[in-house]
Design a protein around this motif. Structure first.
Motif, PDB file in Angstrom:
ATOM      1  N   VAL A 183       0.820  -1.223   0.000  1.00  0.00           N
ATOM      2  CA  VAL A 183       0.000   0.000   0.000  1.00  0.00           C
ATOM      3  C   VAL A 183       0.846   1.262   0.000  1.00  0.00           C
ATOM      4  N   LEU A 184       2.162   1.106   0.114  1.00  0.00           N
ATOM      5  CA  LEU A 184       3.045   2.259   0.290  1.00  0.00           C
ATOM      6  C   LEU A 184       2.891   3.282  -0.827  1.00  0.00           C
ATOM      7  N   TYR A 185       2.876   2.826  -2.070  1.00  0.00           N
ATOM      8  CA  TYR A 185       2.849   3.763  -3.198  1.00  0.00           C
ATOM      9  C   TYR A 185       1.563   4.587  -3.186  1.00  0.00           C
ATOM     10  N   ALA A 186       0.434   3.921  -2.955  1.00  0.00           N
ATOM     11  CA  ALA A 186      -0.848   4.632  -2.926  1.00  0.00           C
ATOM     12  C   ALA A 186      -0.907   5.596  -1.753  1.00  0.00           C
ATOM     13  N   ALA A 187      -0.456   5.145  -0.554  1.00  0.00           N
ATOM     14  CA  ALA A 187      -0.470   6.017   0.615  1.00  0.00           C
ATOM     15  C   ALA A 187       0.428   7.229   0.396  1.00  0.00           C
ATOM     16  N   ALA A 188       1.613   6.993  -0.162  1.00  0.00           N
ATOM     17  CA  ALA A 188       2.538   8.093  -0.425  1.00  0.00           C
ATOM     18  C   ALA A 188       1.948   9.084  -1.428  1.00  0.00           C
ATOM     19  N   SER A 189       1.265   8.556  -2.452  1.00  0.00           N
ATOM     20  CA  SER A 189       0.645   9.427  -3.458  1.00  0.00           C
ATOM     21  C   SER A 189      -0.429  10.302  -2.822  1.00  0.00           C
ATOM     22  N   ALA A 190      -1.206   9.718  -1.895  1.00  0.00           N
ATOM     23  CA  ALA A 190      -2.249  10.488  -1.222  1.00  0.00           C
ATOM     24  C   ALA A 190      -1.651  11.571  -0.342  1.00  0.00           C
ATOM     25  N   LEU A 191      -0.644  11.227   0.440  1.00  0.00           N
ATOM     26  CA  LEU A 191      -0.009  12.204   1.325  1.00  0.00           C
ATOM     27  C   LEU A 191       0.676  13.313   0.528  1.00  0.00           C
ATOM     28  N   LYS A 192       1.336  12.953  -0.560  1.00  0.00           N
ATOM     29  CA  LYS A 192       1.957  13.968  -1.425  1.00  0.00           C
ATOM     30  C   LYS A 192       0.901  14.875  -2.017  1.00  0.00           C
ATOM     31  N   HIS A 193      -0.236  14.294  -2.404  1.00  0.00           N
ATOM     32  CA  HIS A 193      -1.314  15.079  -2.991  1.00  0.00           C
ATOM     33  C   HIS A 193      -1.902  16.043  -1.969  1.00  0.00           C
ATOM     34  N   MET A 194      -1.973  15.621  -0.694  1.00  0.00           N
ATOM     35  CA  MET A 194      -2.442  16.517   0.361  1.00  0.00           C
ATOM     36  C   MET A 194      -1.548  17.744   0.440  1.00  0.00           C
ATOM     37  N   GLY A 195      -0.244  17.498   0.404  1.00  0.00           N
ATOM     38  CA  GLY A 195       0.706  18.605   0.330  1.00  0.00           C
ATOM     39  C   GLY A 195       0.933  19.368   1.612  1.00  0.00           C
ATOM     40  N   THR A 196       0.358  18.931   2.713  1.00  0.00           N
ATOM     41  CA  THR A 196       0.546  19.637   3.973  1.00  0.00           C
ATOM     42  C   THR A 196       1.905  19.287   4.572  1.00  0.00           C
ATOM     43  N   THR A 197       2.405  20.182   5.413  1.00  0.00           N
ATOM     44  CA  THR A 197       3.687  19.937   6.078  1.00  0.00           C
ATOM     45  C   THR A 197       3.624  18.668   6.911  1.00  0.00           C
ATOM     46  N   GLU A 198       2.485  18.481   7.605  1.00  0.00           N
ATOM     47  CA  GLU A 198       2.319  17.304   8.446  1.00  0.00           C
ATOM     48  C   GLU A 198       2.351  16.032   7.623  1.00  0.00           C
ATOM     49  N   ALA A 199       1.607  16.015   6.498  1.00  0.00           N
ATOM     50  CA  ALA A 199       1.528  14.810   5.659  1.00  0.00           C
ATOM     51  C   ALA A 199       2.883  14.472   5.055  1.00  0.00           C
ATOM     52  N   LEU A 200       3.574  15.468   4.509  1.00  0.00           N
ATOM     53  CA  LEU A 200       4.873  15.218   3.887  1.00  0.00           C
ATOM     54  C   LEU A 200       5.913  14.818   4.930  1.00  0.00           C
ATOM     55  N   GLY A 201       5.813  15.389   6.121  1.00  0.00           N
ATOM     56  CA  GLY A 201       6.737  15.033   7.189  1.00  0.00           C
ATOM     57  C   GLY A 201       6.587  13.573   7.584  1.00  0.00           C
ATOM     58  N   LYS A 202       5.346  13.134   7.729  1.00  0.00           N
ATOM     59  CA  LYS A 202       5.096  11.730   8.068  1.00  0.00           C
ATOM     60  C   LYS A 202       5.614  10.798   6.966  1.00  0.00           C
ATOM     61  N   LEU A 203       5.412  11.191   5.721  1.00  0.00           N
ATOM     62  CA  LEU A 203       5.854  10.354   4.608  1.00  0.00           C
ATOM     63  C   LEU A 203       7.373  10.203   4.613  1.00  0.00           C
ATOM     64  N   ASN A 204       8.087  11.313   4.757  1.00  0.00           N
ATOM     65  CA  ASN A 204       9.546  11.240   4.731  1.00  0.00           C
ATOM     66  C   ASN A 204      10.110  10.488   5.934  1.00  0.00           C
TER      67      ASN A 204
END
Length: 649
Positions: A183-204
């Protein structure tokens, strides 16, 4: 793995209000259902499409494109539906590891994607739970604008947000926590699409943790790599992950895939035809076609189909039959044979006439043997279709080698499919029957073809010769032909011509013919002018000449109807070629040489063959592009055009 629970909690009621779990009864039950209601892997299911209450209820044909999510990969199939008393129905065997299916219907000209609800079903496993990937696939299916590589097959009304996608990722993990990398690719795509600092921070943070795992497998590392490459587009981190994969798994799938890609680039980048063919041979020798590589190959435009036709064309042009047979006899996938048959057989034999029937025959046999292998050993309609679509070509080659009995097998197969609606097939079939001495069958074929206005010039000459032999003279021949004509077909042709009638300005021309005479359209006022724009390299243009010859002969005594064949779109002066070609083929044509193509362009000609009819007032009355293949129909069409214009005078 990414901890999405706090994100989901904050979205709370908003997310719950805009998404739902799609049980089978919610997928537009009024028009679409599946039997059994809860399909499982291995089941033979009935797909039922009920359109009685829709605007397209009177559709005469229904088909569907099936998109499936199988073992975390998108797969495709085509289904043909049959009409029952109440609905359209198709059977489908659910493959192993198929977790989700979605259908897009085609009912005549109507394309039905199911609207907001879609025509989708989640597949159950033996324990009653959805098959791994079902919930992930359902989330991605409706977010192709977020997740790269997801097919665009559902209606835009069904599209969901990145938050909804994350919810379905969570549902997938609740059922199958071991799928965290899936599920990593789909979850990462969603978080990147959100674009918030919180979402991108969690992804990285999560990616760094995953990358640092000491026991991570090759497949998992590849998932991380794809996120860095495609989602975050971080080339520096992607390079580090790739180096780790190559170091830890030097003989793994990733390294193998990348080497296959590099080797195929050698085919693309070759400077000469010989180098290209050698690279293609090396490629297929090293990497035999396998279905498991298909998705990677498609993504990176690696094509065994291209490799095989390149080999086939080069070896046939070099007259290297041994090499041709070595490779073509094992060509796959089967669609490679479509390209081989066209490029290595049809083009040199029919289109460019670089090889005669005797020269091309051994190469044609190799291709047909491989087509027969697929047709006889696999029960898929497309295999049979590929065979039948090439049967007429192979029959023609065999006829010209006077191998009539062998040709009959292919000619009869082609005729079964076309049912006398194709003049070229009819011509070959007639020549086979004539060669076999089957007089009764020959006469029937000639008459059926003529009735449908699908006769070649050869067939018309043969009909007349046989009539004179049988009756001692031509007396009554015209009445005999009229009695054969299908009145409906004749009426359809007349209506088609009437509908095509126009009245537009014509640019005119001043061109020299092949004998050096200047012809000015302005000097031809008061006459009906038939123009045929063609070129030496245009196979359909030349294929139409026998029909045009029939038309020319019909009006050879009418001084008010003139024919000109305008040679255009050439790279050099074609006067010598034109003169020789017309003499060798006994075409009594006046050819105008539009060497720079200016006259043609001024007349609006681009695609050829292009036929125009100019009225006595110098205006354009008919303009038609292409050739449908029947000499008799073409001659009748031109005759009807002239008749209509004469009736206006």
């Amino acid at each position: 793995m990414i901890d999405m629970s706090d994100i989901i909690k904050k979205l709370g009621a908003i997310v719950l209000a805009i998404c739902y779990f799609p049980n089978p009864g919610m997928a537009q039950e009024a028009t679409f259902s599946v039997i059994p209601e809860y399909p499982k892997e291995g089941d033979t299911i009935q797909l039922v499409y009920d359109i009685r209450s829709t605007p397209w209820k009177d559709a005469t044909s229904v088909s569907a494109n099936l998109t499936g999510y199988q073992d975390f990969q998108w797969v495709y199939d085509d289904l043909v539906f049959e009409k029952t008393d109440s609905a359209w129905v198709a059977s489908y065997v659910v493959p192993d590891k198929m977790s989700l299916i979605n259908l897009t219907f085609q009912a005549d000209t109507v394309r039905d994607q199911g609207g907001e609800m879609t025509y989708s079903y989640l597949i159950s496993g033996d324990g009653g739970r959805q098959v791994p990937g079902a919930k992930l696939g359902w989330g991605m299916l409706r977010t192709p604008h977020i997740v790269r590589g997801v097919p665009y097959v559902v209606d835009t009304a069904a599209y969901k947000t990145d938050a909804v996608l994350l919810m379905w990722v969570k549902y997938e993990l609740q059922d199958y926590p071991q799928n965290r990398f899936k599920v990593l690719y789909a979850a990462a795509s969603a978080l990147k699409h959100m674009g918030t600092t919180e979402a991108l921070g969690k992804l990285n943070t999560e990616l760094a943790a995953l990358d640092g795992m000491p026991d991570i497998g090759e497949d998992e590392l590849v998932q991380v790599l794809q996120v860095y490459q495609d989602v975050l587009q971080d080339s520096a981190k992607a390079s580090l992950v790739e180096a780790r994969i190559r170091n830890e798994y030097p003989t793994g799938q990733y390294v193998t895939d990348q080497q296959r890609l590099a080797d195929f680039k050698l085919v693309r980048e070759a400077k000469t035809q010989a180098e290209c063919a050698r690279a293609a041979m090396d490629f297929v020798d090293k990497y035999p076609y396998t279905e498991k590589d298909r998705l990677f190959n498609e993504k990176h435009r690696i094509s065994h189909i291209d490799a095989y036709w390149i080999i086939a064309v080069h070896t046939s042009m070099e007259r290297d039959l041994d090499a041709f047979e070595h490779y073509v006899s094992k060509a796959e996938p089967y669609m490679a044979l479509a390209n081989i048959a066209y490029r290595a057989i049809y083009v040199p034999f029919e289109a460019q006439q670089l090889m005669d029937a005797a020269e091309i025959l051994p190469y044609a046999r190799v291709v047909m043997d491989r087509l027969n292998y697929y047709k006889d050993n696999f029960e898929r309609e497309e295999y049979a279709q590929l065979y039948y679509s090439n049967a007429a070509l192979f029959a023609k080659i065999l006829v010209q080698n006077k191998l009539y009995d062998e040709a009959f097998v292919y000619a009869a197969a082609a005729q079964d499919k076309t049912e006398y609606q194709d003049a070229d097939v009819n011509d070959t079939y007639v020549r086979v029957l004539e060669g076999q001495g089957k007089a009764r069958e020959l006469q029937t074929a000639l008459e059926k073809s003529y009735a449908l206005n699908q006769s070649s010039a050869y067939m018309l000459d043969l009909m007349k010769a046989r009539y004179v032999t049988a009756h001692g003279s031509e007396a009554g021949y015209t009445a005999y032909l009229q009695g054969l004509k299908d009145a409906t077909k004749s009426a359809e042709l007349k209506e088609k011509v009437r509908q095509a009638l126009i009245n537009e300005a014509f640019a005119g021309f001043e061109l020299y013919d092949q004998h050096g005479n200047l012809v000015r359209s302005a000097d031809l006022k008061g006459k009906i002018i038939v123009l045929d724009y063609w070129a030496s390299w245009c196979a359909p243009c030349k294929a139409a000449f026998p029909g045009m010859k029939l038309a020319v002969e019909r009006f050879q005594d009418d001084e008010n109807v003139l024919f000109f064949f305008i040679d255009t779109q050439e790279r050099k002066d074609m006067k010598a070629y034109v003169t020789k070609y017309m003499e060798e083929n006994n075409y009594p044509f006046t050819v105008l040489l539009d060497t720079d193509s200016k006259a043609s362009k001024a007349a609006g000609v681009s695609a050829i063959p292009h036929k125009m009819v100019i009225g006595p007032d110098g205006r354009l009355r008919f303009s038609e592009v292409g050739y449908m293949g029947s000499a008799s129909e073409l001659a009748d069409e031109i005759s009807e055009m002239v008749r209509l214009l004469k009736a206006e005078e």
